[in-house]
Every structure is written in C-alpha cells, then in structure tokens.
Design an enzyme around this catalytic site. Structure first.
Site, PDB file in Angstrom:
ATOM      1  N   TYR A  69     -13.345  37.263 -65.482  1.00 50.99           N
ATOM      2  CA  TYR A  69     -13.330  38.604 -66.067  1.00 50.99           C
ATOM      3  C   TYR A  69     -14.130  38.676 -67.368  1.00 50.99           C
ATOM      4  O   TYR A  69     -14.488  39.757 -67.828  1.00 50.99           O
ATOM      5  CB  TYR A  69     -11.896  39.074 -66.330  1.00 50.99           C
ATOM      6  CG  TYR A  69     -11.092  39.370 -65.082  1.00 50.99           C
ATOM      7  CD1 TYR A  69     -11.651  39.250 -63.813  1.00 50.99           C
ATOM      8  CD2 TYR A  69      -9.777  39.776 -65.159  1.00 50.99           C
ATOM      9  CE1 TYR A  69     -10.918  39.505 -62.672  1.00 50.99           C
ATOM     10  CE2 TYR A  69      -9.036  40.038 -64.023  1.00 50.99           C
ATOM     11  CZ  TYR A  69      -9.606  39.899 -62.780  1.00 50.99           C
ATOM     12  OH  TYR A  69      -8.864  40.163 -61.658  1.00 50.99           O
ATOM     13  N   LYS A 106      -8.692  26.898 -56.593  1.00 50.99           N
ATOM     14  CA  LYS A 106      -9.488  26.924 -55.358  1.00 50.99           C
ATOM     15  C   LYS A 106     -10.414  25.713 -55.455  1.00 50.99           C
ATOM     16  O   LYS A 106     -11.654  25.837 -55.403  1.00 50.99           O
ATOM     17  CB  LYS A 106     -10.236  28.257 -55.265  1.00 50.99           C
ATOM     18  CG  LYS A 106     -10.905  28.512 -53.936  1.00 50.99           C
ATOM     19  CD  LYS A 106      -9.940  28.845 -52.812  1.00 50.99           C
ATOM     20  CE  LYS A 106     -10.691  28.998 -51.496  1.00 50.99           C
ATOM     21  NZ  LYS A 106      -9.805  29.042 -50.320  1.00 50.99           N
ATOM     22  N   ASP A 145      -5.236  30.716 -51.642  1.00 51.38           N
ATOM     23  CA  ASP A 145      -4.942  31.411 -50.376  1.00 51.38           C
ATOM     24  C   ASP A 145      -3.586  30.977 -49.834  1.00 51.38           C
ATOM     25  O   ASP A 145      -2.775  31.801 -49.388  1.00 51.38           O
ATOM     26  CB  ASP A 145      -6.067  31.173 -49.343  1.00 51.38           C
ATOM     27  CG  ASP A 145      -6.571  29.741 -49.315  1.00 51.38           C
ATOM     28  OD1 ASP A 145      -6.286  28.968 -50.255  1.00 51.38           O
ATOM     29  OD2 ASP A 145      -7.255  29.373 -48.345  1.00 51.38           O
ATOM     30  N   ASP A 161      -3.962  37.691 -61.879  1.00 45.41           N
ATOM     31  CA  ASP A 161      -3.907  39.149 -61.802  1.00 45.41           C
ATOM     32  C   ASP A 161      -3.345  39.561 -60.442  1.00 45.41           C
ATOM     33  O   ASP A 161      -2.416  40.366 -60.331  1.00 45.41           O
ATOM     34  CB  ASP A 161      -5.347  39.678 -61.974  1.00 45.41           C
ATOM     35  CG  ASP A 161      -5.411  41.186 -62.128  1.00 45.41           C
ATOM     36  OD1 ASP A 161      -4.355  41.836 -62.143  1.00 45.41           O
ATOM     37  OD2 ASP A 161      -6.542  41.707 -62.226  1.00 45.41           O
ATOM     38  N   ASP A 202       0.923  40.580 -59.436  1.00 44.11           N
ATOM     39  CA  ASP A 202       1.288  41.881 -58.867  1.00 44.11           C
ATOM     40  C   ASP A 202       1.995  41.703 -57.529  1.00 44.11           C
ATOM     41  O   ASP A 202       2.947  42.413 -57.209  1.00 44.11           O
ATOM     42  CB  ASP A 202       0.045  42.763 -58.677  1.00 44.11           C
ATOM     43  CG  ASP A 202      -0.176  43.667 -59.889  1.00 44.11           C
ATOM     44  OD1 ASP A 202       0.382  43.365 -60.964  1.00 44.11           O
ATOM     45  OD2 ASP A 202      -0.908  44.666 -59.760  1.00 44.11           O
TER      46      ASP A 202
END
Ligand code: NAD
Length: 360
Positions: free
Chosen positions: A144, A195, A227, A251, A255
């Site tokens: 980000y 990852k 994943d 992020d 959620d």
C-alpha cells in the site's frame, strides 16, 4: 504509592461517535475508580466535528494532545454532511493524519464471538461459538505504501499500472514483536501468514519471524500461505489464537474474520506505535443512518477501552473486568438492535452502557 498519572485523549468524532463514547467513558471512569487507576481524561475534536469548528479535520491542538497522550480513544468520523468536500479536507483525513503522525504501524483486530451471539454469524454456531482470535496487521508499509507506484505506458505502448511490495527487515521485526508479545498475553500461539511460495518479500518475512521465535520460546510459531489462511478462517477459525501478516493480507483477512462474528457493533481495534502508545476505536464507522436514535451498540467502543487498558495502560486486570462485564450483560439477555435476534427486545445505547457499568 499511587501509580504515575496516565493521559487518555478522547475523540468522540461524528455520527454515533459521541453517543458510544459517552458510554465507553462511563465504563472507563468506573473501572478506573474500582482499580484505582490514575487516569487523566481529556477531550478534543476530530473529523467532521473538527471541520465545523476549525475548518480542518485534524486541528493542531488535537494532534498535540494526541502526541502527548499515553492512549487515544476514538469514536468514529465521517458523515454525509462532509461527503462533498475535496479529499484532503474530508473527516477521514483526520484519522489517517493521526495514524501517520503517531507512527501507528501495528493494527490489532480481535474477532471475538461471544457464545451468546453465535446465531448472529452466517457460519454454523458450532464452528464459531466462542471464537476468540486476534489479527495483527502491519499498517504503514507493504504494497500500500511501496515505491515506485503508478501508471505508465509500457514498452508495448499500452497503459500499465504497478505497485511495489517491499518490507525492510526493521519493519518486519517490529510488527513481529507486537505479535509475539500479544501472543504471550493470550494463548501463546502465533500463526504468521505470507505467500512465501511466490513472493520474495514474504520469504524474508517468514525468515525473520522464525528468527524472532527464538526470543519468545514460550510462543508456538506456525506459518500459513495466505490462500490457505483464508480457507482455514472460514473452515475452522477456532484453531487460531494470534495471526500476524502484512498490510494487504491483513486488510482482507481481518475483515473476513470480523464478519465471522456477524456483529460489526461488537468489535474493537487498536493501532500501536513503537512506544506502546496507541489509538483505540471500534471497527465500525459513524453509522449516520442511526445517529441520534439511541440504537447504536456501544460495546465495540467499550471493548476498545478494555484493549486500551491492556495494551497501552498496563492494566490487564481492569481490561478483564470490562470484558467479563460485557459477557455478563449478554448473559442477562441485553441486546441492542444490531445483535437482537427476531423476537428479542432491543435496548438503547444508554441502557447497554448502564448495564455494563452495573455489571462492573
Ligand atoms: P458504518 O460502519 O458506519 O455502518 C455500516 C452499517 O452498520 C450501518 O447500517 C450502521 O447503522 C451499522 N452500524 C455500524 N456501527 C454500529 C453500531 N455500533 N451499532 C449498531 N449498528 C452499527 O459504515 P458506512 O455506513 O460505510 O460509513 C458511514 C460513515 O462512517 C462514512 O462517512 C464513512 O466514511 C465513515 N467510516 C468511518 C470509520 C472510522 O471512523 N474509523 C470507519 C468506517 C467508515
């Protein structure tokens, strides 16, 4: 000998912010009294309320007070009244400004499903009842914020967008420490999410987490690819205690974890800097659709107070007292509209606050 005074800055903000903060502040004052905590509470403006009074969402006075405080408790900011303003002057900029000015790199998002509310989740009650996990998300780095970023015309003459996923060792170490220390305060299990089968930056992430683990022999460290972590979160979320991950994965996963509980009005959050200073706030927004109606659930903000006591004010017993009080109030059957099942009578914001204070 009485403990040194600790400063708490309270920022009610907009919409339901002042209503939920009023109840949270009563709870804080009550528990401080019972636990003989030496707290100094101050108030300031942020968001739309600050725009109306001063022209900007983060007045210099608010920022100075926030920097001087041991902890900041925030309600929520924003609302339709300010939606027409240009980006740089909107209420949300007040929040972002606080995060960057205070250097709040460590975001702690618990996902707790009180067994009493298991039917609020979209998952089967037996999968989620009693869920209590904490996601630690890196908040100021990763893709980000990585440079270079942007859009250009590539060698084939077509438009191409690009971002850069980078983490420096120091950034990984400091979020790793926050996560290991949080695990030490809980059930001592930490799952690092990366990852590393594809992204070099997360190979470094994994290696540094393994390195840090040697300093925290009481914490059991495991690793998952993101994943798989997403699958496990909806398959068997109760296997997790603390999860730590970078900004983007965090992020998304936080959620997802929040929604496992089905009740946005119940979830607190914390954002910490290197000095343990923190900003504490419910994960929800200012809910303009119910502002002023007395329908807002104050429990996410009340539970944010508990996090503040635990993570910035070194008052774990007081934090536990609040969490126990919330659980007792739910046992008694009190529900605000957002967590009431069909047929249950909903109580007001104030009545919920009264009940928690009484349970304390
Ligand atoms: P929201 O979280 O405010 O509301 C989403 C839905 O959840 C609404 O139906 C609302 O009534 C309900 N809800 C939220 N909190 C509740 C509570 N405590 N009790 C009962 N019901 C609750 O999100 P939104 O509607 O997308 O955004 C509204 C405003 O809040 C916008 O201006 C947005 O920018 C701002 N916002 C602020 C923050 C923050 O301050 N951290 C976070 C998200 C959104």
């Amino acid at each position: 000998m009485s403990a040194a005074e600790q400063n708490v800055l309270i920022l009610p903000g907009d919409g339901i912010g002042p209503e939920i903060i009023e109840q949270a502040e009563r709870v804080l004052r009550t528990v401080a009294d019972k636990e003989q905590l030496n707290l100094n509470l101050d108030h300031a403006l942020v968001g739309g309320a600050a725009i109306d009074a001063t022209g900007g969402p983060l007045p210099a006075e608010t920022l100075a007070k926030a920097k001087a405080a041991d902890a900041v408790l925030l309600g929520a900011v924003g609302g339709p009244k300010w939606d027409g303003l240009e980006m740089a002057r909107r209420p949300e900029k007040g929040l972002l400004g606080l995060r960057s000015e205070l250097g709040l790199f460590g975001n702690l998002r618990p996902a707790i499903l009180y067994p009493q509310l298991a039917s609020a989740s979209t998952l089967k009650p037996e999968v989620v009842a009693g869920l209590d996990l904490l996601i630690v998300r890196e908040l100021t780095g990763g893709i980000y914020f990585g440079e270079p970023r942007g859009e250009h015309i590539n060698a084939n003459g077509e438009r191409e967008g690009f971002n850069t996923y980078r983490y420096a060792e120091s950034e990984i170490r400091r979020i790793g420490r926050v996560a290991f220390e949080a695990a030490q305060k809980r059930n001592k299990r930490l799952c690092s999410v990366d990852k590393a089968n594809v992204l070099e930056v997360t190979v470094l992430w994994r290696n540094i987490m393994n390195d840090l683990a040697k300093e925290y022999p009481d914490v059991e460290l495991s690793h998952l690819y993101v994943d798989n972590a997403a699958m496990q979160l909806v398959r068997a979320p109760k296997q997790f205690d603390v999860m730590v991950t970078g900004n983007m994965f965090g992020d998304i996963l936080s959620d997802c974890a929040a929604m496992l509980t089905g009740s946005i009005g119940m979830l607190p959050s914390a954002s910490l800097n290197e000095n343990g200073q923190g900003m504490y706030e419910p994960i929800h927004g200012s809910a303009p659709d119910i502002a002023g109606t007395g329908k807002a659930n104050p429990l996410a903000t009340i539970l944010s107070v508990a996090m503040m006591l635990r993570y910035s004010l070194d008052a774990a017993t007081a934090a536990q007292r609040i969490e126990d009080a919330v659980s007792r109030v739910l046992d008694q059957g009190l529900r605000t509209a957002d967590i009431a099942s069909q047929g249950e009578t909903a109580v007001s914001t104030q009545a919920m606050g009264d009940a928690v204070v009484a349970a304390l």
